[in-house]
Design a protein around this motif. Sequence first.
Motif, PDB file in Angstrom:
ATOM      1  N   GLY A   1     101.358 -54.272  -5.463  1.00 35.64           N
ATOM      2  CA  GLY A   1     100.438 -53.972  -4.394  1.00 35.64           C
ATOM      3  C   GLY A   1      99.764 -54.972  -3.639  1.00 35.64           C
ATOM      4  O   GLY A   1      98.741 -55.120  -3.159  1.00 35.64           O
TER       5      GLY A   1
ATOM      6  N   GLN B   1     101.402 -54.446   1.451  1.00 35.02           N
ATOM      7  CA  GLN B   1     100.232 -53.965   2.612  1.00 35.02           C
ATOM      8  C   GLN B   1     101.038 -53.801   3.751  1.00 35.02           C
ATOM      9  O   GLN B   1     100.596 -53.246   4.879  1.00 35.02           O
ATOM     10  CB  GLN B   1      99.429 -55.049   2.622  1.00 35.02           C
ATOM     11  CG  GLN B   1      98.394 -55.130   3.604  1.00 35.02           C
ATOM     12  CD  GLN B   1      97.156 -56.158   3.501  1.00 35.02           C
ATOM     13  OE1 GLN B   1      96.677 -56.296   2.308  1.00 35.02           O
ATOM     14  NE2 GLN B   1      96.656 -56.698   4.629  1.00 35.02           N
ATOM     15  N   ARG B   2     102.054 -54.944   4.168  1.00 35.15           N
ATOM     16  CA  ARG B   2     102.649 -54.740   5.503  1.00 35.15           C
ATOM     17  C   ARG B   2     103.555 -53.246   5.512  1.00 35.15           C
ATOM     18  O   ARG B   2     103.925 -53.130   6.762  1.00 35.15           O
ATOM     19  CB  ARG B   2     103.675 -56.015   5.813  1.00 35.15           C
ATOM     20  CG  ARG B   2     102.891 -57.260   5.647  1.00 35.15           C
ATOM     21  CD  ARG B   2     103.824 -58.342   6.224  1.00 35.15           C
ATOM     22  NE  ARG B   2     105.051 -58.505   5.609  1.00 35.15           N
ATOM     23  CZ  ARG B   2     105.198 -59.356   4.755  1.00 35.15           C
ATOM     24  NH1 ARG B   2     104.283 -59.897   4.039  1.00 35.15           N
ATOM     25  NH2 ARG B   2     106.502 -59.367   4.065  1.00 35.15           N
TER      26      ARG B   2
ATOM     27  N   ALA C   1      95.519 -54.470  -6.491  1.00 36.58           N
ATOM     28  CA  ALA C   1      96.234 -54.217  -4.934  1.00 36.58           C
ATOM     29  C   ALA C   1      95.233 -55.005  -4.341  1.00 36.58           C
ATOM     30  O   ALA C   1      94.047 -55.270  -4.480  1.00 36.58           O
ATOM     31  CB  ALA C   1      96.060 -52.812  -4.665  1.00 36.58           C
ATOM     32  N   THR C   2      95.750 -55.216  -3.053  1.00 40.30           N
ATOM     33  CA  THR C   2      94.849 -55.987  -1.854  1.00 40.30           C
ATOM     34  C   THR C   2      93.797 -54.898  -1.400  1.00 40.30           C
ATOM     35  O   THR C   2      94.083 -53.612  -1.495  1.00 40.30           O
ATOM     36  CB  THR C   2      95.686 -56.346  -0.697  1.00 40.30           C
ATOM     37  OG1 THR C   2      96.170 -55.155  -0.019  1.00 40.30           O
ATOM     38  CG2 THR C   2      97.029 -57.173  -0.912  1.00 40.30           C
TER      39      THR C   2
ATOM     40  N   GLN D   1     100.786 -58.191  -0.765  1.00 32.79           N
ATOM     41  CA  GLN D   1     100.851 -58.548   0.638  1.00 32.79           C
ATOM     42  C   GLN D   1     101.966 -57.752   1.304  1.00 32.79           C
ATOM     43  O   GLN D   1     101.931 -57.212   2.371  1.00 32.79           O
ATOM     44  CB  GLN D   1     101.084 -60.106   1.034  1.00 32.79           C
ATOM     45  CG  GLN D   1      99.557 -60.727   0.852  1.00 32.79           C
ATOM     46  CD  GLN D   1      98.383 -60.155   1.780  1.00 32.79           C
ATOM     47  OE1 GLN D   1      98.634 -59.870   2.811  1.00 32.79           O
ATOM     48  NE2 GLN D   1      97.112 -60.440   1.160  1.00 32.79           N
TER      49      GLN D   1
ATOM     50  N   MET E   1      93.965 -47.500   1.580  1.00 31.89           N
ATOM     51  CA  MET E   1      94.921 -46.465   1.751  1.00 31.89           C
ATOM     52  C   MET E   1      94.787 -45.339   0.574  1.00 31.89           C
ATOM     53  O   MET E   1      95.177 -44.099   0.753  1.00 31.89           O
ATOM     54  CB  MET E   1      96.466 -47.024   1.888  1.00 31.89           C
ATOM     55  CG  MET E   1      96.529 -47.894   2.945  1.00 31.89           C
ATOM     56  SD  MET E   1      98.231 -48.697   3.103  1.00 31.89           S
ATOM     57  CE  MET E   1      97.929 -50.043   3.995  1.00 31.89           C
TER      58      MET E   1
ATOM     59  N   SER F   1      93.167 -53.633   1.375  1.00 27.90           N
ATOM     60  CA  SER F   1      93.662 -52.908   2.373  1.00 27.90           C
ATOM     61  C   SER F   1      94.564 -51.747   1.698  1.00 27.90           C
ATOM     62  O   SER F   1      94.527 -50.501   2.054  1.00 27.90           O
ATOM     63  CB  SER F   1      94.498 -53.690   3.332  1.00 27.90           C
ATOM     64  OG  SER F   1      93.903 -54.435   4.172  1.00 27.90           O
ATOM     65  N   VAL F   2      95.389 -52.084   0.714  1.00 27.74           N
ATOM     66  CA  VAL F   2      96.146 -51.071  -0.008  1.00 27.74           C
ATOM     67  C   VAL F   2      95.117 -50.219  -0.705  1.00 27.74           C
ATOM     68  O   VAL F   2      95.513 -49.000  -0.876  1.00 27.74           O
ATOM     69  CB  VAL F   2      97.165 -52.027  -0.964  1.00 27.74           C
ATOM     70  CG1 VAL F   2      97.859 -50.889  -1.878  1.00 27.74           C
ATOM     71  CG2 VAL F   2      98.313 -52.572   0.081  1.00 27.74           C
ATOM     72  N   GLU F   3      94.273 -51.038  -1.352  1.00 23.88           N
ATOM     73  CA  GLU F   3      93.447 -49.781  -2.184  1.00 23.88           C
ATOM     74  C   GLU F   3      92.495 -48.917  -1.165  1.00 23.88           C
ATOM     75  O   GLU F   3      92.417 -47.772  -1.344  1.00 23.88           O
ATOM     76  CB  GLU F   3      92.486 -50.794  -2.749  1.00 23.88           C
ATOM     77  CG  GLU F   3      91.205 -49.921  -3.617  1.00 23.88           C
ATOM     78  CD  GLU F   3      90.375 -51.018  -4.298  1.00 23.88           C
ATOM     79  OE1 GLU F   3      89.459 -50.415  -5.143  1.00 23.88           O
ATOM     80  OE2 GLU F   3      90.722 -51.941  -4.370  1.00 23.88           O
TER      81      GLU F   3
ATOM     82  N   TRP G   1      98.104 -43.759  -6.239  1.00 19.23           N
ATOM     83  CA  TRP G   1      98.003 -45.145  -6.896  1.00 19.23           C
ATOM     84  C   TRP G   1      98.185 -44.936  -8.366  1.00 19.23           C
ATOM     85  O   TRP G   1      97.020 -44.447  -8.957  1.00 19.23           O
ATOM     86  CB  TRP G   1      96.688 -46.065  -6.582  1.00 19.23           C
ATOM     87  CG  TRP G   1      96.787 -47.332  -7.004  1.00 19.23           C
ATOM     88  CD1 TRP G   1      97.868 -47.922  -7.764  1.00 19.23           C
ATOM     89  CD2 TRP G   1      95.683 -48.280  -7.197  1.00 19.23           C
ATOM     90  NE1 TRP G   1      97.633 -49.416  -8.174  1.00 19.23           N
ATOM     91  CE2 TRP G   1      95.973 -49.658  -7.638  1.00 19.23           C
ATOM     92  CE3 TRP G   1      94.396 -48.289  -6.213  1.00 19.23           C
ATOM     93  CZ2 TRP G   1      95.421 -50.612  -7.804  1.00 19.23           C
ATOM     94  CZ3 TRP G   1      93.620 -49.445  -6.451  1.00 19.23           C
ATOM     95  CH2 TRP G   1      94.009 -50.677  -7.006  1.00 19.23           C
TER      96      TRP G   1
END
Length: 411
Positions: free
Chosen positions: A25, A30-31, A50-51, A27, A57, A53-55, A65
């Motif tokens: 989870g 995230q991309r 996770a980052t 970078q 999502m 941003s991913v969290e 997740w």
Amino acid sequence: MPAAQHPAYPVGLRLTGRKTIVIGGGQVAQRRLPALIAAGADITLISPSATPSVEAMADAGEITWVRRRYEEGDLADAWYVLIATADRKANDEASAEAERTRTWCVRSDDADAATAWTPATGRTEGVTVAVLSSEAADRDPRRTAAIRDALVEALRDGTVSVHKERTPGVALVGGGPGDPDLITVRGRRLLAEADVVIADRLGPRDLLDELPPHVEVIDAAKIPYGRQMVQEAINQALIDHAKQGKAVVRLKGGDPYVFGRGMEEAQALAAEGIPVTVVPGISSSISVPGAAGIPVTHRGVAHEFTVVSGHVAPDDERSLVDWSAMARLTGTLVILMGVDKIGKIAEALIAHGKPADTPVALIQEGTTAAQRRVDATLATVGETAVSEGVKPPAVIVIGAVVNEGPDRNPR
């Protein structure tokens, strides 16, 4: 020949509703996740962390997740897997499972150990451009990304054109404050596709030189206080050319609906049953002060900004501006089309209680090579505008933000 020496076979995966696994989870995920989400994939993220941003999502329900490390069997029934962890052993194990289950597998740590590669991808106007290196020894992501960017930009600005059904009717395109690089990519593309361009003086004139020879350019000639093509004539020209089946662009300075009479033109076209496409532009009310180093808002200084037309004086019966209310505002006041009226505007603001020492900046030909800035106060701006020979187009900024700038100490 070893597998690594063969070029990849390009293909577009249709993942809508199909099980897709992302392991890791960080970078890379995230991309990559936004494109997988946009493809409609049924995504499960397997990662203990996770980052942010991913969290987000996961919180939004865009992905599922599972908060743990990869385990054998996680790829059951998956169509596609992205392996993107920092654990080489876990990556090898997941990759081996993908090989056994015949699941297409991308690895961020070892492309040669993967069964699929992610191309450098860009999208514009319904077209996806994907670039892969044909040789394993030359898989430099910076090179493929540069090629992708060049192709996408060429498609967007019309340098490379492809046959497509043209948008019917008239496009009202905001050209931005003057610098040709500040028009939107959609506006630039529509210009490249046009048969007829009806242009204002304040539009980005340099773009007209790029038009093919067959394009008819009509100068709307809306020069302040000089000759002008009356609005009714502009409306009729738009209607006439559109009814001839031509691709028509009305190129305006700034944004079509910020003192640009864009709605008058849209209404005239709608009355004739002609479809209108509106392409917003960067308004000079924000961009020109920014180009001169002035933020229209700034923490601790201004919490609002107000944009006012100055084309009629405060004592003119046609004025719709409540100047007493403008004087009471504590934020930034931006005046457009007010160079020759700034003396009377300043007098009205002072008369209604605005401090005479309020900073003022006049920015002429903003964002262009001819840009210049003249500073004054409300008490002196009328005289300064005359003595310095400030001419339209110019944006006038009134308020404490005039004294802010990149070279000032942060608050």
